[in-house]
Structure formats: structure tokens, C-alpha cells
Design an enzyme around this catalytic site. Structure first.
Site, PDB file in Angstrom:
ATOM      1  CD  GLU A  41      -3.469  -1.534   5.111  1.00  0.00           C
ATOM      2  OE1 GLU A  41      -3.559  -2.862   5.496  1.00  0.00           O
ATOM      3  OE2 GLU A  41      -2.732  -0.757   5.649  1.00  0.00           O
ATOM      4  CD  GLU A  42      -1.441   1.526   7.852  1.00  0.00           C
ATOM      5  OE1 GLU A  42      -2.033   0.995   8.561  1.00  0.00           O
ATOM      6  OE2 GLU A  42       0.015   1.282   7.595  1.00  0.00           O
TER       7      GLU A  42
ATOM      8  CG  HIS B 200       0.606   1.791  12.925  1.00  0.00           C
ATOM      9  ND1 HIS B 200      -0.802   1.278  13.084  1.00  0.00           N
ATOM     10  CD2 HIS B 200       0.741   1.488  11.243  1.00  0.00           C
ATOM     11  CE1 HIS B 200      -1.159   0.493  11.957  1.00  0.00           C
ATOM     12  NE2 HIS B 200      -0.455   0.462  10.953  1.00  0.00           N
TER      13      HIS B 200
ATOM     14  CG  HIS C  21      -0.395   0.011   2.494  1.00  0.00           C
ATOM     15  ND1 HIS C  21      -0.072   1.050   3.180  1.00  0.00           N
ATOM     16  CD2 HIS C  21      -0.283  -1.059   3.470  1.00  0.00           C
ATOM     17  CE1 HIS C  21       0.319   0.666   4.401  1.00  0.00           C
ATOM     18  NE2 HIS C  21       0.222  -0.545   4.429  1.00  0.00           N
TER      19      HIS C  21
ATOM     20  CG  ASP D 236       1.108  -4.071   4.847  1.00  0.00           C
ATOM     21  OD1 ASP D 236       2.067  -3.261   5.012  1.00  0.00           O
ATOM     22  OD2 ASP D 236      -0.164  -3.905   4.999  1.00  0.00           O
TER      23      ASP D 236
ATOM     24  CG  ASP E 190       2.721  -0.134   7.759  1.00  0.00           C
ATOM     25  OD1 ASP E 190       2.286  -0.516   6.751  1.00  0.00           O
ATOM     26  OD2 ASP E 190       1.968  -0.078   8.770  1.00  0.00           O
TER      27      ASP E 190
END
Lengths: 461, 461
Positions: B318-319, B416, B273, B344, B285
Site C-alpha cells: 500500500e505504502e 512514517h 495493509h 488505516d 500504520d
């Protein structure tokens, strides 16, 4: 701070006499300290119940109250605060943002004694340098009105030596940039990590220089800046710094004692600093140091009254320029100090010791060496300097100095960042520090032998 | 997202026929990819020249422009963007501060779909829970009007399995707390590090629940909170969250292809992504994932036209809930997909592969296993699921799925957080990923054998 070492002279020890029969040997006290819980209790309490304690603020005052209560509860004698007045500097908003060519936010923090940008921030082109020498050599016309960025490649060293050399970028870079007409300066943090954690730290304006906003990017952000600058396109940065001077306030040193049997036998001075930077909770810098030295003194106190007085000082206002250390030296210059030392390089294990006087081949140092060897500590060849807190006292009283050097391999990953929190401390390594200081204090507090006083003249070796 | 696996059925492979003589073998392509520089070039460029790219924002749009330019420059065919409209959520101010008993600031970040506090923040007593079960069991009267704090002890697992189980605190905790009348919720970050880096992530409000401010403390700050709560005194927290919904915007998937010789032979779909959380620069990520899969496809393209088309998709949004994956599945449900897979879980090495159909004992899987074994990759026994991006396509097209599982031991240290930056990527491990995907794509793109389509029914083993 960097202090000049002093000439080392060895005075032959008087005949050693045993401590009273009831007092356990330094070896016994050393080994018992490997199960210490006092130091952890102190550093956990200080970082949890007070947290950050920037010099001259209400938080540092709360830390002193906490300290007095704690040291009294531990049973120390003569617990009191010795105050002084100091200029205060406070952090404010701090943001940095690349405007072009690639818009993005960067992690930034103000350096001590930075002045603020205008409230809406300032925007200027960035001019990059690869280190202090490049900045010094630069023509002022290339810098005027721009934001200076200084990069470097500080690497891990066990003795922390790179902090002295690379750290000059933080300590002197802002003044050099300001003198050449820079609008502001952002340095790569003086640190060895790769996190979005900028490292703060003090810098002092050179005489005659007009102060400018001065800040540090995290190491990751500095590498990003360097990558973008390397593309050769003009880079515009928007910088907003709210930090600045904030009047004067009272600070102080917290003093506690283990009274000796013989008031004329002199004082052993040990400690660390109670204040911290405001980003983390000051666990490794220097909650650990005050905890280690107080725990060691407490363990000796509980084992029976020593020959000499051990004085524990939790110094104030170290980070912003060693004001507590200077105040102590001024107030106590007339007292006989037999040995001074401090713990202020984190909480990792002691790996080497060194003294400011006493040949490494002398019997006294030989006996100390045997005492510390089981802890994995060897003797160093270079003379001890002490640090920002005790070096002024050493100079004022011509006291010999001992350094119990801590492994600094991890120290500059975290030093002066938000990450300086309790979870950085390895309990077993903390206990090894307590054992090293307990053994050292037990040795010097009860042995009639002394290291020679220093002459006060500069070291010439 | 967690998707149900599908029943695995193996269909006997057609007789394998060799690719055209000019095309190097998967083994040769695999080994050459261990010197890959394409993936690093992509992830360095994306994280440096775009940086963070939160779904639905102008930054994600810039990322799509960058991606189209990059994929065209790499020589891919049919490079285009497939758009869709989505709700936008934006971060704002976020601060947390213990008011009593021990005043101090905590590092906090809002969770996806959090609503804001009042502008001046809210102050309430904290009620702590040791995990999701304790929160679920709590009487609403103990929670009403308070700030819920949920602690946990997520530990490192190579397969990242703890994220599924502990992560329920983030995904569902806010709804449970809100349903019981909490004023707000702050969870311990779903992460395995010890830094002052709160981990954000999406959570979705359960039907009928009135949203509340929802945020995560850094792991270090959560441990501080737990230590203070353990003393039993009432803890008051002041929380200010500015995040909230911000209308709708256009997002999109960036699509690129390596056209196959036989349009009827079906498509291999791979990707990652393009969007990221806004705190870091989205390196692991999922800058790494888009880079790895595109680099692998590019290497095969350069080696000669494959039998089947390889479609590389850099998914959007995506997130925040897999909107790009859903949009792709809807748009391409009618096309024959021979295999789907995504990268991912960071940039560390692939250690295991698994497929959604095809017995581990089958000749086809046996040959794949031999191909991947020199990279240190073994075959797994559990069926592949894909991830948030390709699972919807797999379900819609009944395509078999392949997972090339990455070592997740370090992944949730950084996941994240602001620390998700380029310096987290180990170049050698990145290259091993490219080699694994290159080998896998070369194998399936040129071998007439196929894995069996899945049935779409739930896996019952």
C-alpha cells in the site's frame, strides 16, 4: 555525579544594609526578568550556530570561541578561558540487530567510555536482567560470552530522583557485566520517554575491569527486546560499536564577571556547562543553564554595580566526568565564595529552592523565600548539593550552595538524546528560571548577610 | 492516495428481517468488543515477530507467512495469498550535514522512489521555500544545481485534513524541483511532531522528469535549517542518499473469509495493509488496521454464521502506491460487494462515520447511527471515499463505501517514522475501534437492507 551534602550551620546575618539607591530591588529585578529575552537569545544562538559540542572535540572549542564573543558582547568583564587537558572519547558507527528468532534492527547508542566491537561487529546470545540487583546476583557462568541486557521501569518524578537510582544501571552496569565476562552490554536507556531515541551518558570502568562495548537501546526497543525475551526462545543479537578513546585534547571553562563594589565581599559563582552530548544540540542540557545564569547576571549588571562580584562560568567537559568543575575548584580554591549554584536540569520552571546552610526558619532564608514565592517556588527541607560543576568548588572553598530545582518531569524524556534541541524549551518557563536566578543573585549580591560556610564534613542527618 | 468521491444514491431498504435467533444483536456484539483482546494480540505479534515489512522485500514475505498462519489459527476460512509482481525500492545510507556557515549533522530520511546521490554524496547551496506555491513560482535559474528546501507549518487537525494539503510538498515537490534543475530536494517532514524523526513517504516522478535525490528532514531539523537560512548567509549542505530502485519482486494480498449463509447476498470487504514503511515496526500504520478489522470479523464469526460473507484482506504494497488495492480490484471486479471499508489512520478512537451512499436522514443510516452513538461516534455529512486499499475495489464493483474515521490528532506525530511502534497504541482506543467495526459489520452482515451501489461518476456537490 552524586556528591555528599555538607553539614549546615547558620551564622546570624549582619545587619542588612540597603543597596545604593539607584539599584532596583530584587523584587523589581525579578518581575522585569519575566520578560527576559537574553536567555533565549543565548540558547538559540548556541544551539543553532554551534550545535552539539562534545567535550574535547573541535566542536567544543568552537563553542568556547562563540561563548567568549557572546559574553563580551553582553558587556561582561574579565571574559577569558581557563584550559585543562583531558582524555577524549568519540562515537563511531552504532548498530544493533536481532538475528533470531525475529530479525529486526534496534535503535542503539554507545555509552561514554565504551570500547569498540570488532569492525564487523559481534554476535552473541542475549541474557536479560530486570535491574541492577538481578545483574549483581547473577552467576558469571550465565553471562560469560553473552550480551547482557538490563531492563528497568524508570518513571517520571518531579524532582528527577529516579535518575539517581535507576541511573546506576548505566553508571555501574557495564563494569558489573564486564567483570562477569560479558561480551558486551546493552541497557534500556535511562529515560522516561517512549521514542526510538536511545539515551547516551557517561559510565566509568571500575578498577581492574577489562572494558567491553557498552550501549543503550531506546526505551521502545528495550521493551521490544523484553517482549521477545519473555517468549523464552534464545535471542541472538549482532552489535556493532565504533566508539572508543581518541587520545587527549584541550578543553576549558569560559569565565565572565560582573565586578562587585567590594572585592573583599566575596564571589557569587553561577553557571552551567557549555559542553553537551553529541546526539542533540544540547539545548536543555545545558544550553538552557548557561543561558539562564548568564542572563540573570547580565540583568543585575545592567541595573547597577552590585556589592559582590558575580562570576559566571560556562564549564567544559561536564558530561564526560565533571572535568571543568574539578579544574575550576583547583584553580580557585583560595578565593572567598559566598554562594555557589548551577542550572543543569533543563529549562522547565523552578519549583523549589534549598540551601546547604541556613535553617529554613532563619530570617535570611525567610526573606529569600518571600522573594521567590511569587514565582511559585517553595523552600525545600533537604540540603542543597549543587551539581557536577559547582560541587567541587563548594567543597574546595567551603562555600554555601543554593539549588534552584527545576521541574524534571519532562527532562528525562529528552536527556542525552538526539531530541535535545531548541524546540524542547518553553519560553515562559525559561523566563521564570531567569527571574528566579535574577532575584536570587540580586538578593545575595547586595545583601551584607551571608549564609554560613560549610564545614566540609559529611552530612550526618 | 486521494480518490474522488462518487455520487451518493440511496435505495430504499428491503424490509429488515432478523438474524437467526442464536446470533447476538449488533448492540450486544458491540459492547462485548469493548473487552477485545484479539486486536492487541495481532498487532503485538506482527510488530514483535515480524517488525518492519517494506513492500516487495523479504520482510513483507515473512509478514505474509505470519499472517496466513495467524488467520488460520483464528479460524478464518479460505485463507490464501493473492500475488502480483511489483517494482522494489530500497533505502540505503542517508546523511545530511551543514558544511557552512554552522557545521552540524541533520536527521534525514529518503522519500520513496528517491534516486541515490553519488556514493560520496553531493554538496550544494540550499535554496529555501516556504511552501509549494513558492516553489512552483520560483524561477528555475534560482534553483538550478542547488538543493531545494521546502518548509511548511503543518498543524494538528482531528480529521487529518492537513495531510492532504501540506502533503503535496512530498508528493509533488520533488518533481517540481527536478523539473527546474535542482540537484536534490529536502523537505520538512510531513508531520506534526517536534522530534528528530524524519517522516518518509512515497512520491512519484512526473512524466519526463529526471529523478533527483529526494529526502525529508525531521521537523526539528527543518526548523533549524529555516533559522539558519533566515540569517541570510549562504548555506551549504552535504547530502548522501543511498536509496534507489532495486528490480522487481513478488508481493501479495492475504485474504481470509467468514463465509455467509447466502452466497448471493454479497460480500463485505474490510481490511488494512500488511506492508509498512521500513523505519518503524508499522504498529499504527497499519498493524492496527489489520488487527482491528480482523478482530471484528472474528468476533462476528464466533457469534454465529452471518447472512453475508465477510472478507478480510490484509493488502500488500500500500505504502509504495496502492499496488495491493489495485490488484484486488482487478481480480475481484466481477463479485458483488455490498460494502467496503478499511482502517488505516492509526489506532485512536473512531469519532465519525460516513458512507458513500445513503442519505444521512435515511432509516438505514439512522439505525447505524443509533448503533454507533454509544461509542461516541457521530455521522458525517461528506461522502465516504475509502482509502488506497479499498477505493479501487469500490470503483471496480460500484460498491458502497463506509469510512469509520479515526481521530488523527496524534497520527501525524508518528506516521512514517521510526517511532511507529507498539507503544504508540492505546489499548482502550484500540478496543473502541474493534467495537465500532464489530457493530458495523454485524449490522451489514445480517441486515437484508443494503446501501445503494455508487454510479462511478464524479461527485459534484
Amino acid at each position: 555525579m552524586i556528591r555528599l551534602p555538607f553539614v549546615a550551620l547558620f551564622v546570624a546575618a549582619a545587619t542588612a544594609t540597603a543597596a545604593p539607591a539607584a539599584t532596583p530591588s530584587p523584587e523589581v529585578l525579578r518581575d522585569a526578568a519575566l520578560d527576559d529575552g537574553i536567555a533565549w537569545d543565548i540558547v538559540e544562538g548556541l544551539t543553532t550556530e554551534v550545535g552539539q559540542r562534545l567535550a574535547g572535540t573541535e566542536a567544543e572549542a568552537r563553542a568556547r570561541d562563540w561563548a567568549v564573543k557572546k559574553l563580551k558582547a553582553l558587556g561582561f568583564a574579565n571574559v577569558h578561558v581557563e584550559t585543562y587537558t583531558m582524555p577524549v572519547w568519540r562515537r563511531g558507527i552504532e548498530t544493533a540487530e536481532i538475528i533470531s528468532p525475529y530479525p529486526q534492527k534496534l535503535a542503539v547508542t554507545a555509552l561514554g567510555n565504551s570500547v569498540p566491537t570488532p569492525a564487523q561487529g559481534l554476535t552473541a546470545e542475549v541474557v536479560g536482567f530486570d535491574g541492577m540487583e538481578a545483574l549483581k546476583a547473577a552467576d558469571p557462568s550465565s553471562i560469560r560470552g553473552k550480551i547482557v541486557f538490563v531492563n528497568h521501569a524508570m518513571a517520571v518524578q518531579q524532582d528527577g530522583g529516579s535518575y539517581g537510582e535507576v541511573g546506576v544501571i548505566r553508571r555501574l552496569g557495564p563494569s558489573v557485566a564486564a567483570a562477569k565476562g560479558a561480551a558486551a552490554i546493552v541497557i534500556r536507556s535511562i529515560g522516561t520517554d517512549r521514542h526510538r531515541m536511545p539515551h547516551t551518558g557517561v559510565q566509568t570502568w571500575a578498577a581492574g575491569v577489562q572494558p567491553i562495548p557498552a550501549a543503550a537501546l531506546s526505551v521502545s526497543d528495550a521493551e521490544q527486546m523484553a517482549r521477545i525475551l519473555a517468549q523464552g526462545k534464545p535471542v541472538k543479537l549482532h552489535l556493532t560499536i565504533g566508539a572508543g578513546p581518541a587520545g587527549t585534547a584541550q578543553s576549558g571553562n569560559v569565565v565572565a564577571e560582573v565586578p562587585g563594589r567590594d572585592p573583599k565581599a566575596g564571589i557569587l559563582l553561577v553557571g552551567g556547562h557549555l559542553d553537551s552530548w553529541d546526539l542533540g544540540t544540547g539545548a536543555i542540557d545545558d544550553g538552557a543553564g548557561v543561558a539562564i545564569t548568564a542572563a540573570a547576571a547580565k540583568r543585575i549588571m545592567d541595573a547597577g554595580r552590585p556589592l559582590r562580584t558575580i562570576r559566571v562560568v560556562w564549564f567544559g567537559a561536564e558530561e564526560v566526568g565533571g572535568l571543568g568543575g574539578d579544574a575550576y575548584a583547583k584553580a580557585h580554591a583560595g578565593e572567598k565564595h559566598v554562594l555557589v549554584g548551577e542550572s543543569d536540569s533543563g529549562a522547565d520552571r523552578v519549583w523549589r529552592f534549598t540551601t546547604s546552610s541556613g535553617s529554613p526558619q532563619s530570617p535570611l532564608i525567610g526573606r529569600l523565600s518571600s522573594l521567590l514565592a511569587p514565582l511559585g517556588i517553595t523552600r525545600g527541607k533537604d540540603p542543597a548539593h549543587g551539581g557536577t560543576d559547582v560541587a567541587p568548588a563548594a567543597a574546595a572553598t567551603r562555600s554555601p550552595v543554593i539549588d534552584l530545582r527545576q521541574d524534571a518531569s519532562r527532562y528525562f524524556d529528552v536527556h542525552h538524546t538526539a531530541d535535545d534541541t531548541l524546540d524542547r524549551i518553553d519560553k515562559d518557563q525559561l523566563r521564570q528560571n531567569v527571574a528566579a536566578w535574577t532575584a536570587t543573585l540580586a538578593f545575595f549580591a547586595n545583601d551584607p548577610a551571608e549564609l554560613a560556610p560549610t564545614t566540609g564534613a559529611a552530612h550526618t542527618e
